[in-house]
Design a protein around this motif. Structure first.
Motif, PDB file in Angstrom:
ATOM      1  N   LEU A  30      24.399  37.620  29.994  1.00  0.00           N
ATOM      2  CA  LEU A  30      24.731  38.558  31.073  1.00  0.00           C
ATOM      3  C   LEU A  30      23.662  38.601  32.159  1.00  0.00           C
ATOM      4  N   SER A  31      22.445  38.143  31.866  1.00  0.00           N
ATOM      5  CA  SER A  31      21.374  38.181  32.859  1.00  0.00           C
ATOM      6  C   SER A  31      21.494  37.064  33.891  1.00  0.00           C
ATOM      7  N   GLN A  61      22.934  35.484  36.958  1.00  0.00           N
ATOM      8  CA  GLN A  61      23.685  36.020  38.089  1.00  0.00           C
ATOM      9  C   GLN A  61      23.936  34.941  39.142  1.00  0.00           C
TER      10      GLN A  61
END
Length: 169
Positions: free
Chosen positions: A53-54, A56
Motif C-alpha cells: 500500500l505504500s 504510490q
C-alpha cells in the motif's frame, strides 16, 4: 523364589482388555487420519500489505519500488515496462495434485521516466485450469484406419496429377 500365581491374576480382566483394545483403535485411527491431512504450501513472493500500500503512482520510481518490495518475480519484456510480484498458496490432498487456494499478482507499471504509473492487484479470479481433451489431439482431415494407412498409396504413384501426367506441364 517364585510365588505361585492364580489363574485369574494371569489373565487380563475383560474390562482392562476392552480399555487396551479401545486405546489401540483410537491410536490407529489417529495415525490414519493424520495421513489424510492436506499439505499447504506458499510459493512465490511474500507480500507485506503495508509495504504494498505504500507504493504510490507518481511518487515512487523503480529504485524506491525495489527498495520497498525487493526484486520482482519477473519483468515484462514487451510493451509498457512492468514489474510483477506473484504469490500463490496451494493445498494438496493425499495422492492428489496441488491446487491453488489463493493467488496474488501485483503489477507495477512504469512510465518512460521510470516513475510508477499504476499499481494493480489481482487475485485468484485470474487462474485458469486447463483440462486436456484426451490422449489424442484432434486434427483436421480424414480418420484413416491401419490398413488404409498401410495400403492407401497403392495405385496413387504415377497417377495423372493436375498437369495430366505430362512432363513440363
Amino acid at each position: 523364589m517364585l510365588l505361585p500365581h492364580s489363574e485369574t491374576s494371569m489373565r487380563l480382566s475383560g474390562k482392562t482388555f476392552r480399555r487396551i483394545h479401545a486405546a489401540a483403535a483410537i491410536g490407529a485411527t489417529a495415525m490414519l487420519l493424520t495421513g489424510c491431512a492436506s499439505i499447504k504450501d506458499h510459493r512465490g513472493y511474500l507480500a507485506d500489505p503495508a509495504l504494498v500500500l505504500s507504493i504510490q503512482p507518481g511518487v515512487d520510481n523503480r529504485q524506491s519500488v525495489e527498495k520497498t518490495l525487493g526484486r520482482p518475480t519477473f519483468t515484462s519484456q514487451f510493451g509498457q515496462p512492468a514489474w510483477y510480484y506473484i504469490a500463490t498458496d496451494t493445498a494438496q490432498a493425499p495422492f492428489g495434485s496441488p491446487r491453488a487456494t489463493d493467488q496474488t499478482v501485483l503489477k507495477v507499471t512504469f512510465d518512460g521516466a521510470g516513475n510508477v504509473a499504476t499499481v494493480d492487484r489481482t487475485g485468484k479470479d485470474k487462474i485458469v485450469y486447463l483440462s486436456p481433451n484426451s490422449d489424442k489431439t484432434p486434427t483436421l482431415g480424414r480418420n484413416r484406419g491401419f490398413f488404409e494407412d498401410l495400403f492407401g498409396n497403392i495405385g496413387a504413384v504415377g497417377a495423372a496429377g493436375p498437369g495430366g501426367g505430362q512432363p513440363g506441364t
